[in-house]
Structures are given as C-alpha cells and as structure tokens.
Write a protein that holds these residues in place. Sequence first.
Motif, PDB file in Angstrom:
ATOM      1  N   MET A   1       9.262   8.446 -10.983  1.00  0.00           N
ATOM      2  CA  MET A   1       8.227   7.328 -11.406  1.00  0.00           C
ATOM      3  C   MET A   1       7.244   8.209 -12.351  1.00  0.00           C
ATOM      4  N   GLY A   2       7.540   7.841 -13.651  1.00  0.00           N
ATOM      5  CA  GLY A   2       6.782   8.706 -14.479  1.00  0.00           C
ATOM      6  C   GLY A   2       5.345   8.099 -15.128  1.00  0.00           C
ATOM      7  N   GLU A   3       5.252   6.912 -14.738  1.00  0.00           N
ATOM      8  CA  GLU A   3       3.904   6.137 -15.131  1.00  0.00           C
ATOM      9  C   GLU A   3       3.589   5.148 -14.148  1.00  0.00           C
ATOM     10  N   PHE A   4       2.475   4.953 -13.683  1.00  0.00           N
ATOM     11  CA  PHE A   4       1.869   3.680 -13.160  1.00  0.00           C
ATOM     12  C   PHE A   4       0.684   3.439 -14.084  1.00  0.00           C
ATOM     13  N   ALA A   5       0.841   2.202 -14.559  1.00  0.00           N
ATOM     14  CA  ALA A   5      -0.489   1.471 -15.296  1.00  0.00           C
ATOM     15  C   ALA A   5      -0.815   0.021 -14.684  1.00  0.00           C
ATOM     16  N   ILE A   6      -1.871  -0.149 -15.121  1.00  0.00           N
ATOM     17  CA  ILE A   6      -2.577  -1.677 -14.943  1.00  0.00           C
ATOM     18  C   ILE A   6      -2.860  -2.300 -16.189  1.00  0.00           C
ATOM     19  N   GLY A   7      -2.099  -3.262 -16.540  1.00  0.00           N
ATOM     20  CA  GLY A   7      -2.134  -3.709 -17.930  1.00  0.00           C
ATOM     21  C   GLY A   7      -3.404  -4.989 -17.900  1.00  0.00           C
ATOM     22  N   THR A   8      -4.195  -4.936 -19.010  1.00  0.00           N
ATOM     23  CA  THR A   8      -5.493  -5.857 -18.655  1.00  0.00           C
ATOM     24  C   THR A   8      -5.397  -7.006 -20.086  1.00  0.00           C
ATOM     25  N   ASN A   9      -4.357  -7.075 -20.591  1.00  0.00           N
ATOM     26  CA  ASN A   9      -4.289  -8.061 -21.841  1.00  0.00           C
ATOM     27  C   ASN A   9      -4.014  -9.430 -21.224  1.00  0.00           C
ATOM     28  N   THR A  10      -5.160 -10.008 -20.646  1.00  0.00           N
ATOM     29  CA  THR A  10      -4.631 -11.282 -20.178  1.00  0.00           C
ATOM     30  C   THR A  10      -4.565 -12.381 -21.370  1.00  0.00           C
TER      31      THR A  10
END
Length: 680
Positions: free
Chosen positions: A553-562
Amino acid sequence: MNNILEERWGLALGRIQEIVREAGAGMAEKNPWRDYFVRTARFLQLAAESGDGWKEFTFEEKKRRNALLYEDILPAYYSHSYGNPAYAVQCLGDYGRYLSFLYSELRGMIVYSIEGRLWDMTVCCELFLEVYGAFSREELPKPKEIRDILYWYVSDYCEDMVERRIKEQLDPSCSFAETILMEADLGTTEYLYDFGEYITDSECQTAQFLGSLSQEEIDRMARTYTEGYRMGFINGNKDLSKKKTVNIRYCLGFERVVRAAVRQFRQMGLQPVIYRAAGHVVNKKQHHRIGYYGHIPNQQFDYDHRGDAALFLDEDFVQRRLRAAQTAYEKHRELADVHGGPAVMEIFGETPFTPENQPEALTLSESQQKLQVYMDNQLSQITNRYIKGEERSFTIIAWPVPEIGRQFSEIFREVVRINTLDAKVYEQIQQTIIQAMDQGNQVHIQGKDTNRTDLTVALHPIEDGTRQTAFENCVADVNIPVGEVFTSPRLKGTNGVLHVSQVYLNGLLYKDLELVFRDGMVVDYHCGNFSEEEENRKYIRENVLYHHESLPMGEFAIGTNTTAYVAARKYQIEDKLPILIAEKMGPHFAVGDTCYSWSEDVVVKNPDGREVVARDNEVSRLRFQDKDKAYMGCHTDITIPYDELGHIQVITPKGAVKILENGRFVLPGTEELNEPLLLG
C-alpha cells in the motif's frame, strides 16, 4: 543512406501494389491465407497513398480517408477483422495469433505515412512482404517460422525504435504536432485530421465547444494547468530554472487550451515536447496510451493486443531493450538533464469499457511476467538516472468530452468550477484534519451496508509535532482539482480488507473489487467481473498488480472534494469520472509505489511549514540496498465513495477521534465540507 532507404521503400511499395493489382485482376486463390494478405496489402497501399497526398486533399477527402483507414478495427467490423485474434485464429488456425500480431504492428503505417517517417514505413512493409513470401512458396511455412520472422524484426530494430522514441520524448524539434497546434486555423475542425489519428464527432464537437469560449476563458483554463506545474516545483522544493522542456500530453480536440498552455509555458522558459502515443510494439506498455492521441477506435482491439510482447519477450530481448534505452539516454543526456517532466490533460466521459477476455490473444507466461517486471523496473532506474526524480515534477488535470451526455456544456463548465475551487479554503480545513491525524498511530476505515471494507492503516510516527507531519496537504498544484490529504503508510500494522462495489481503474471496470492486506502487502484479491474466479484473479494480477506477486500500500488519503462528489451524483457520471477526480471524493488507497517514488529524500513541506516525514515505507527504503526491490513502477488509486463509508477514525493514545461517519465529516472544523452534500 537516404538514397538506399528510398530505394528500399520504392521496392517494398511497388511489390505491395502488385499484390493489390493481382487481386484486382482475379488472381487465382492459392491458399486460405490470400484474403489476409490482400486485405492487408490494400490497407498498406491506402496508408502510403494518403501520406503522399494529404496536404492536397480536400476536407471531405481527409474525412473519408480517415474513416477508411480506421474502419476495419471499429467495433461494428471487428468480428471480421484480422486485428481480432479470435477471428484470425478462426480463419488462419495456428498462424492466426502471429498474423494478428503483424496486423496490429502494421496499423502504425497510418501515422508513419502522414508524418513522412520513411524508415518506419519501410521496415513495416518489408516485414509484411517477408511473411507474405513465406506463404507464397508451394509448401506452407511452419508456424514457428512465422514467429521467428516477427521475433527477429522486433529484435533487429529494437535499438532504432527505442532511440527514436526516447529522442522524441526529450527533443522539442521532433514534435510533428507542434506545427499543427501553433499554426493551424483552430476556428475550423479540418486541422484535426492532419494529425493522422482517428477523428470522430467527439473531437470535432470538443473543438467547436472550446471555439465558443472567449480567449480569457481559454487562458484561465490553461493557467490552472500551467500554474499547477510551476507550483509543483515550488512546493516540491525543486529548481524550475534548471529546466528547459515540458512534455505536454493530451487528447485531440483541446488544441485551443493546449496552444494557450504552450505560450504560458514558454513564458516560464519551457519549450513543449509533444509526442504521439507509441506505434511500435517495442515502445508500448500493454493497452495504455502515453502521449497524445485521437479517438480510440476500439478499446477491445487495444486490450486484445496488450500481451503481444509474449511473442518476443525473453532474456535476450530484455537485455537488448535495456541496452538500447541506456545508449539512447546517454546520447541525449543533455536534453534529459533539462527535461522537467509531464503536464497531462486527461479526458473523461467516454462510454465505460468492460473488456472481454479472448483466449486467442497473446498473453505473457509466468516466466515472461517476471521478465516484464524486471525490465520495467530496470527501465525506471535508467530513466531516473537521466531525468532525476528529485529534480522533475508533473501536473495533471482532466476535462469531459461530449460522450458524457446531452448536458456536456453544462458539465464542462461545472468541471471548470471544480478545477478552480478556492485552494485556501481547502488548505485550512485539510490542515484541521491533518492535525487530528498526526495525533494517532493508526487509522481505521470501515465500510457500511454492502461495503466490506474493514482496514487498519498504520501511520508514520511523528517525533516533533511542531516541525513534522505525516500527511501532505494537497492544494491543487500537481494534482488538480484540490481536495485531499495523503500519506505513505507504515506497512507493518496495515491490515484488513479494502472493498469497493464498482470502480474504474485505468479505463477498466472492476466489480466487487476486494484486496486483502497483511502488514501493508496485498496477500489476496478478488473481483466479480467474470464467472470463473481464475479469470478474475488473472484480470487483477495483470491490470492492478502489473504481474507482481504482491504490491505494498503506497498511499492512504482522505478526499475532501464534496463539491465534485455532488456534481458527479447530480449528472449521474460517477462511472465516467477519472481517478484524478474520483480520488478526491472519498478515502482512497494506492497499491504500488509511494507518491514520492524516486524523490523520497527531497524535503517536502506543507503550507504551514511543517515537513512531511512520511515519504517512504519499508519497501521503498530498500533503495539503499537494492533498487530492484524498492520500486514497482506502478501506482493505482482505489476510492471508496462517501455513501459506502461507515467511518474513518484515527486511533490516538487518548482514544478514537472520528473524521467521517456515515459519509459525513464530523471532525470539528470540517463541517463546511458537508454543505455541498446537504445542498445536493
């Protein structure tokens, strides 16, 4: 040398014309292979003639020839095309796979002819005639003889093809497209046919729509893209003044925006390098198109030929391919040293593609898969030695095309708005999320309803919270639009199941995709695309794992563009969005390299001045001992939509802190992100 090449070309073309004339004169049928060779010879003749007279053709004649040149592989005709391995095997038996491979390689003749690339045209036609000659004898050749002819064609010309490809990736003077881009009358659509790519109403309508916009609007669209590229260097602590070229990649129809971008890049001191998607099989990467291109005539055709390297991929070829790349980069090292990296304009909105697996198509064996992984890894290392990761950057943006539906123009303007959202607003809210995340050592992500996600992600430890952070605050520079915080997770302690009901990755549909992680590595995987489980596993291994046994797993992210999420729901285009936008619409996870691949040792700071210390993981740290084990050469993002999300919570020494719950942001200071969701 040119005289010799011209003589070779004249002889080859003359013989192909004879084959066509003999067929037209009612040449007696000698064997069942005649239809293949006559049809292919007619195609080669049409391609050659089109290149010779293209500049003099009328607009209508260009349209007619463009349609004829690509007609055979279009979906409506594909069931009876020799480009279709299933049809080729049905008609030609054991020779079918090899002759379908040959047919695919010869399709490059269209653009070689229009560009006037005499060498490429000559070697393609000579290859065709050599195979034709083998079938012209009284005794049929053995299938192995045909395979050997094709193998030695690839082997003998590998160095020339690779050197040409690397040069055109670095040298602005090699850009066939730039003259059209900068000099053509973009007020019409006639110029589109001069590229030699397949052109449909979609490209014409896109160009016409952009033609209806003011120059101010076009400049603003281009500025979002070029400024993102410039800021990528600044935020990445890299010196743009050392660079002299930028690679522009885009899809035809967007020339007004690209022309404006070229002018803006030149103001930064950067000359454009604009190269076409590869034509020769030696330079292709499966079914992916890297470079500029027109409408894809048939995605199934591309998919059917993604494994064509199976015909020639062995240890000797791998060494020859690597030597060719090393030699070419060394020859053009000065150009490589001043190359800044790609600026990419993607499109979305096309009809979603679900591939069919054709058993007749060439596929890599297990040993070849390992060779492919090794070769890709070595090529990445060679590239990085000359175009240094710690000195280059990139940017990427995406725009819709007319196939997205009747509301195209409305959707386009909405995407412009999404791509230009106020980064400062997101920066502050995302900083609030980061502050909370930095208090913990793990994050727990739980799906809801039918989503089976149950995943714990281990976070990089923070030694000094006043100066360090584990998450980057992504504010729409290299990765447009705005809207995510991301990290490189610790692998040890990252465990569980990632599941999503439906997702498109690199243009391919996955149903019920599930990846299982143990200490950050993929240990199992499933999807529901095919009735046979083995087919599902093969599909993921080939197109997500890229033939690796496992990936981290190279990345974990939280997208915020609702805002983007609500727009996607409003226009019902969730299944058509590119990952570039989709990854901002919920938590996402990447398998493969980290976001900092090849530049882990470059200091990266957030807008608040804190250094992002989570730039590598246990796999990428192997670069100090063995680069072959440190980099995978791939990075695939997988997003869980908000409506499939139960919660995201960070585990701190004082307890769990919820960031999202039931698809809504619940962390104090992030409430503004819910406003589009409530209004939507």
